[in-house]
Design a protein around this motif. Structure first.
Motif, PDB file in Angstrom:
ATOM      1  N   HIS B 257       0.815  -1.218   0.000  1.00 54.01           N
ATOM      2  CA  HIS B 257       0.000   0.000   0.000  1.00 54.01           C
ATOM      3  C   HIS B 257       0.846   1.263   0.000  1.00 54.01           C
ATOM      4  CE1 HIS B 257      -3.587  -2.342   0.544  1.00 54.01           C
ATOM      5  NE2 HIS B 257      -2.996  -2.994   1.522  1.00 54.01           N
ATOM      6  N   ALA B 261      -0.121   5.349  -0.561  1.00 54.53           N
ATOM      7  CA  ALA B 261       0.022   6.244   0.601  1.00 54.53           C
ATOM      8  C   ALA B 261       0.988   7.377   0.281  1.00 54.53           C
ATOM      9  CB  ALA B 261       0.522   5.454   1.810  1.00 54.53           C
ATOM     10  N   LYS B 329      -5.943   7.730   6.126  1.00 55.48           N
ATOM     11  CA  LYS B 329      -5.570   6.338   5.838  1.00 55.48           C
ATOM     12  C   LYS B 329      -4.111   6.266   5.355  1.00 55.48           C
ATOM     13  CE  LYS B 329      -7.873   3.222   6.388  1.00 55.48           C
ATOM     14  NZ  LYS B 329      -8.081   2.540   7.697  1.00 55.48           N
ATOM     15  N   ALA B 330      -3.704   7.256   4.607  1.00 54.50           N
ATOM     16  CA  ALA B 330      -2.323   7.270   4.119  1.00 54.50           C
ATOM     17  C   ALA B 330      -1.342   7.418   5.284  1.00 54.50           C
ATOM     18  CB  ALA B 330      -2.123   8.399   3.107  1.00 54.50           C
ATOM     19  N   GLN B 331      -1.726   8.208   6.290  1.00 53.77           N
ATOM     20  CA  GLN B 331      -0.857   8.343   7.467  1.00 53.77           C
ATOM     21  C   GLN B 331      -0.815   7.039   8.266  1.00 53.77           C
ATOM     22  OE1 GLN B 331       1.227  10.606   7.875  1.00 53.77           O
ATOM     23  NE2 GLN B 331       0.491  12.373   6.742  1.00 53.77           N
ATOM     24  N   ASP B 332      -1.938   6.326   8.318  1.00 60.85           N
ATOM     25  CA  ASP B 332      -1.931   4.996   8.942  1.00 60.85           C
ATOM     26  C   ASP B 332      -0.967   4.077   8.193  1.00 60.85           C
ATOM     27  OD1 ASP B 332      -3.662   5.289  11.087  1.00 60.85           O
ATOM     28  OD2 ASP B 332      -5.460   4.818   9.917  1.00 60.85           O
ATOM     29  N   ALA B 333      -1.060   4.114   6.870  1.00 63.07           N
ATOM     30  CA  ALA B 333      -0.187   3.258   6.057  1.00 63.07           C
ATOM     31  C   ALA B 333       1.274   3.618   6.309  1.00 63.07           C
ATOM     32  CB  ALA B 333      -0.532   3.400   4.577  1.00 63.07           C
ATOM     33  N   ALA B 335       2.636   4.833   9.044  1.00 66.19           N
ATOM     34  CA  ALA B 335       3.050   4.284  10.342  1.00 66.19           C
ATOM     35  C   ALA B 335       3.258   2.774  10.244  1.00 66.19           C
ATOM     36  CB  ALA B 335       1.991   4.616  11.396  1.00 66.19           C
ATOM     37  N   TRP B 336       2.407   2.120   9.467  1.00 66.72           N
ATOM     38  CA  TRP B 336       2.494   0.668   9.296  1.00 66.72           C
ATOM     39  C   TRP B 336       3.795   0.296   8.557  1.00 66.72           C
ATOM     40  CZ3 TRP B 336      -1.117  -2.440   5.491  1.00 66.72           C
ATOM     41  CH2 TRP B 336      -0.996  -3.812   5.755  1.00 66.72           C
ATOM     42  N   LYS B 338       6.533   2.020   8.490  1.00 65.44           N
ATOM     43  CA  LYS B 338       7.646   2.212   9.425  1.00 65.44           C
ATOM     44  C   LYS B 338       7.826   1.008  10.337  1.00 65.44           C
ATOM     45  CE  LYS B 338       7.621   7.226   9.989  1.00 65.44           C
ATOM     46  NZ  LYS B 338       7.038   8.335  10.754  1.00 65.44           N
ATOM     47  N   GLN B 339       6.702   0.534  10.898  1.00 62.89           N
ATOM     48  CA  GLN B 339       6.769  -0.625  11.807  1.00 62.89           C
ATOM     49  C   GLN B 339       7.328  -1.839  11.091  1.00 62.89           C
ATOM     50  OE1 GLN B 339       2.859  -1.331  13.396  1.00 62.89           O
ATOM     51  NE2 GLN B 339       2.855   0.569  14.587  1.00 62.89           N
TER      52      GLN B 339
END
Lengths: 92, 426
Positions: B257, B261, B329-333, B335-336, B338-339
């Motif tokens: 994704h 993002a 949603k792009a900011q969630d992606a 962070a994901w 990065k993790q």
């Protein structure tokens, strides 16, 4: 093509918000392309809600007077200026 | 001089006497401000714009004794993967005639590949240093976010971009990185690498020693890549293995994704950043009349099609009713992603992939299909989302003679690790 594909009126509205004139051919082309691009962006719906615990810290510095551009330098690229100020179009 | 249209202008800027780059030339991408020398960002909007100050990296180049032989051509405001969106014409690929040089720092990669400059600076928002490095068969580094000052870099997407070096070899790219890196009080997002467990002796790290190096290969970044690219990629991994490195496959589900993002975030930031171009303080004037009409005219005439497309899509993504659907949603992606990278890098020293999933495209074939062009950035954009350092080194050529780049991604401030690994190949 996505159900949420934008129409020409929406493209024109967005262009208006962004202060960019578009001709009819551009509106037509963007309407089609935006439908395709936005439907690709729909894939973001599958992204899980994620903790954003980034270690962000504010970076501060003392607000000190220091050397900066002269008025002439600041105005040197302005298409129009008057009495040491930028001159823009009429507000209304 | 170059016949690749790689320079927008060839005004020479002389550096100080002596210094680590004395006698060397460093070509500079035309979105980096040079005092007294036109800086256009590849846009008609800024034709004739002459910055009244130097970017921090320019000051550091001058202090290091470098000569700047000119400002290099680029996709308009950095928005492109082929250096075909420039208002000053497209750039030819010196390493593969008839093909694009990659973008957006295509001019910088081309002058290095052609031998017209010793080094070059580019900027990398979603791959704009690594992609042209890969397509032109040279080395490019995208530093950790915050390693290099962005003061004086004309902003496209602040949260993603870094200025980075291009050079014929990893060691030379590392030399240039040494000169430009380091904190800057004029860019509050810069950080001191020494406070992150490392130092600035990047060139010393280019010793080619990969004995015991653990390489993670994210399978998602090989899926869907061109067969010729994948073959060349594995040849390069074999070479590293023969010199003592080992590899294992890793899963990075989030990167599926990343490109979407990236584009949502980059376009959103662009729509805000490029609002400054209203033709009043600088740039092409929209003339007399009502200010909304004047601004809209200036921006219609000054911006090219790709820039309009991104500003409009960014405006849309941030507009009422769509913010949560796209931007959030792009900011969630982000962070994901990065993790995922943190996790993968806890079990590997570096992550390797092809820099670009395809070999350099034929000139003129990408412009009518923006979505396909965006998707070509699938392997580079996740790195910007994760703020990590990455290097593109030449991995070899396809059977038909097209350059292929190997991307190595390291942990934050792990520049020395990716430089050491990359230097085993170039």
């Amino acid at each position: 093509m996505s159900d949420n594909a934008v129409d020409g009126d929406e493209v024109t509205h967005i262009a208006d918000l962004a202060r960019i004139d578009l001709d009819e051919a551009e509106v037509e082309r963007f309407t089609e392309q935006f439908g395709e691009i936005l439907s690709a962006f729909e894939a973001l719906d599958e992204v899980p809600e994620t903790d954003r615990d980034a270690e962000l810290t504010n970076v501060m510095r003392p607000d000190k007077v220091r050397e900066c551009l002269s008025q002439d330098e600041a105005l040197q690229n302005a298409p129009d200026s008057e009495a040491g100020q930028f001159k823009g179009p009429k507000v209304s | 001089m170059t016949d690749y249209n790689a320079y927008i202008a060839t005004d020479t800027i002389e550096g100080a006497e002596g210094g680590p780059l004395a006698g060397k030339t460093v070509a500079v991408k035309d979105n980096i401000s040079t005092k007294g020398v036109q800086t256009t960002c590849g846009s008609a909007m800024l034709e004739g714009y002459v910055p009244p100050y130097d970017a921090t990296v320019i000051k550091r180049l001058k202090d290091a004794g470098a000569t700047i032989p000119g400002k290099t051509n680029m996709d308009e405001f950095g928005m492109g993967t082929t250096t075909e969106t420039s208002a000053y014409g497209a750039v030819e690929n010196p390493a593969a005639r008839g093909r694009v040089p990659g973008g957006s720092s295509g001019g910088s990669a081309a002058v290095v590949a052609a031998g017209d400059a010793d080094y070059a600076l580019g900027s990398d928002t979603g791959g704009s240093v690594r992609c042209p490095a890969a397509f032109c068969g040279v080395v490019g580094i995208k530093p950790t976010y915050g390693l290099v000052s962005r003061y004086g870099l004309v902003a496209y997407a602040n949260s993603l971009e870094q200025i980075g070096p291009l050079a014929p070899t990893v060691e030379e790219a590392a030399e240039l990185l040494e000169v430009i890196a380091g904190p800057d009080e004029r860019d509050g997002t810069t950080r001191d690498a020494r406070e992150h467990g490392t130092d600035y002796d990047f060139a010393d790290a280019a010793d080619g020693d990969v004995e015991g190096l653990s390489i993670g290969v994210p399978t998602e970044l090989l899926d869907g890549a061109d067969e010729r690219v994948v073959e060349t990629f594995w040849d390069a991994i074999d070479e590293l293995e023969s010199r003592g490195a080992s590899y294992h496959e890793v899963d990075l589900p989030s990167v599926e994704h990343a490109v979407e993002a990236y584009y949502v975030i980059a376009m959103s930031e662009a729509s805000s950043n490029l609002a400054r171009f209203d033709g009043v303080r600088y740039g092409q004037s929209g003339g007399e009349g009502n200010w909304n009409e004047s601004f809209a005219k200036a921006r219609d005439e000054g911006f090219g099609e790709e820039v309009k497309r991104r500003v409009l899509l960014g405006t849309y993504a941030l507009s009422a009713g769509y913010h949560d659907k796209y931007y959030k949603k792009a900011q969630d992606a982000r962070a994901w992603v990065k993790q995922d990278f943190d996790e993968a890098l806890s079990g590997a020293d570096v992550l390797a992939s092809p820099t670009m999933p395809v070999p350099p495209m034929k000139r003129g074939e990408s412009l009518d299909d923006p979505l396909t062009m965006y998707l070509a950035d699938a392997n580079t954009t996740p790195v910007n989302l994760a703020n990590l350092p990455a290097i593109s080194v030449p991995a070899g050529e396809t059977d038909d003679g097209l350059p292929v780049g190997l991307q190595l991604v390291g942990p934050a401030f792990g520049e020395k690790t990716i430089i050491r690994a990359g230097s085993a190949l170039a």
